[in-house]
Scaffold this active site. Structure first.
Site, PDB file in Angstrom:
ATOM      1  N   GLY A   1       0.774  -1.269  -0.067  1.00 19.07           N
ATOM      2  CA  GLY A   1       0.290  -0.021   0.101  1.00 19.07           C
ATOM      3  C   GLY A   1       0.828   1.373   0.137  1.00 19.07           C
TER       4      GLY A   1
ATOM      5  CB  THR B   1       0.982   4.307  -4.161  1.00 18.47           C
ATOM      6  OG1 THR B   1      -0.351   3.525  -4.453  1.00 18.47           O
ATOM      7  CG2 THR B   1       2.140   3.733  -5.165  1.00 18.47           C
ATOM      8  N   GLY B   2      -0.256   4.823  -1.039  1.00 17.54           N
ATOM      9  CA  GLY B   2      -1.507   5.486  -0.394  1.00 17.54           C
ATOM     10  C   GLY B   2      -1.036   6.859   0.628  1.00 17.54           C
TER      11      GLY B   2
ATOM     12  N   GLY C   1       0.851   5.124   3.270  1.00 22.47           N
ATOM     13  CA  GLY C   1       1.961   4.378   2.622  1.00 22.47           C
ATOM     14  C   GLY C   1       2.968   5.181   2.143  1.00 22.47           C
TER      15      GLY C   1
ATOM     16  NE  ARG D   1      -3.772  -2.750  -9.205  1.00 27.55           N
ATOM     17  CZ  ARG D   1      -3.962  -1.845  -8.594  1.00 27.55           C
ATOM     18  NH1 ARG D   1      -4.062  -1.795  -7.185  1.00 27.55           N
ATOM     19  NH2 ARG D   1      -4.306  -0.572  -9.006  1.00 27.55           N
TER      20      ARG D   1
ATOM     21  CE  LYS E   1      -2.244   3.648  -6.992  1.00 26.68           C
ATOM     22  NZ  LYS E   1      -3.443   2.695  -6.574  1.00 26.68           N
TER      23      LYS E   1
ATOM     24  CE  LYS F   1      -7.965  -0.816  11.834  1.00 31.72           C
ATOM     25  NZ  LYS F   1      -7.523   0.822  12.633  1.00 31.72           N
TER      26      LYS F   1
ATOM     27  CG  HIS G   1     -14.600   5.281  13.339  1.00 33.15           C
ATOM     28  ND1 HIS G   1     -13.927   4.887  12.362  1.00 33.15           N
ATOM     29  CD2 HIS G   1     -15.118   4.230  13.986  1.00 33.15           C
ATOM     30  CE1 HIS G   1     -13.953   3.824  12.283  1.00 33.15           C
ATOM     31  NE2 HIS G   1     -14.809   3.106  13.010  1.00 33.15           N
TER      32      HIS G   1
END
Length: 312
Positions: free
Chosen positions: A10, A12-13, A16, A35, A44, A138, A270
């Site tokens: 992850g 490129t998040g 991340g 990918r 990306k 989680k 949340h």
């Protein structure tokens, strides 16, 4: 300082990319899973190429190809997962459990950090629906990690500064108003705000630290444990102006959730736990946890005041 081979999933998040930068910045041999077929997402691609130019190694792999995940994991010592918290339950759990299976099969990982980085789910047994899905998910991943005997560290980073401070702790706002603010309840519940780059730096610090092995790392920078009112006061001093304040009761806040789509309800639940119940600060760190700013005083974290100055 001991150096590791670190695989970031992850990369490129939102978080991340910061983890990739922090890993490179702290001198680790850094691998970024991507990918093989990335489509036409030029931003990306360019981000991955920028990582490569700085010395990161790009590793092709897919959650739909177990063998490719195992091969990627075998190249490294540490795996950090930063895939975004998608609110489609089966999807998010499935991806992480596939990664756990790959790590278990590879058998060489010294530390795994799953995609957590928010409220500690172990403290949220009484969370409301539908937001509790995030915490339940989680805990499913944690159970799989621990049953597989994989060495781990969980990172509880509390509130991402960009999402909370930018909007003065108001849901749906990411820029601070110069005119008015809506206080959630009395605005006096304490929360904890952490700059996203600091989250990444603390996270990378922990990967070789025996003090955090099989424990939760809590990010609680002392200057950033503040109520919404205190955040607003800092902003008011920065702009030299007092905001018009109104408030929304717990009951009215919960009523606003009705009719919203599922993901929005999850997000607002949340906010409810953080801003009305004070879930981030209503417990003490136990023997199974450590506090990041105590372990790593050399990291000069960004204070709320420093963070908010960028918006003036």
């Amino acid at each position: 300082m001991e150096k590791s081979k670190v695989l970031i999933v992850g990369g490129t998040g939102y978080l991340g990319k910061r983890l990739v930068n922090a890993s490179l910045g702290q001198g680790h041999e850094t691998y970024v899973l991507h990918r093989a077929e990335i489509g036409v997402d030029i931003e990306k691609v360019q981000m991955l190429l920028s990582f490569k130019a700085r010395g990161a190694r790009l590793v092709a792999g897919s959650f739909s190809d177990h063998g490719s995940l195992v091969d990627a994991v075998k190249k490294v010592d540490v795996v950090i997962c930063a895939i975004s918290g998608v609110h489609i339950r089966s999807h998010h759990i499935l991806l992480q459990l596939k990664l756990v299976d790959a790590i278990k099969e590879a058998g060489n990982i010294k530390r795994f950090l799953p995609s957590e980085f928010g409220t500690d789910p172990a403290q949220m047994e009484d969370a409301m629906e539908p937001g509790r899905v995030t915490f339940d998910d989680k805990m499913v991943v944690r159970k799989a990690i621990e049953e597989a005997g994989i060495p781990f560290t969980y990172v509880s980073a509390n509130c991402f500064a960009g999402y909370f401070l930018g909007g003065l702790c108001q849901p749906g706002h990411i820029l601070p108003s110069r005119d008015s603010v809506l206080l959630l309840g009395d605005g006096n519940q304490k929360a904890i705000y952490v700059d996203e780059d600091d989250i990444a730096n603390y996270t990378i610090k922990t990967i070789n630290d025996p003090r955090t092995l099989n424990k939760t790392l809590y990010l609680r920078p002392p200057a950033n444990i503040l109520s919404q009112r205190e955040v607003v006061q800092i902003w008011e001093k920065l702009i030299g102006k007092e905001l018009n304040k109104s408030s929304i009761s717990k009951e009215d806040f919960l009523a606003t959730m009705k009719g919203l789509d599922y993901a929005e309800q999850v997000g607002l639940t949340h906010y409810y736990h953080v801003c009305y119940q004070g879930c981030l600060t209503n417990f003490k760190i136990g023997d199974d946890g450590e506090e990041a700013s105590v372990l790593y005083p050399e990291i000069k974290y960004t204070t709320v005041h420093e963070y908010l100055k960028r918006y003036v």
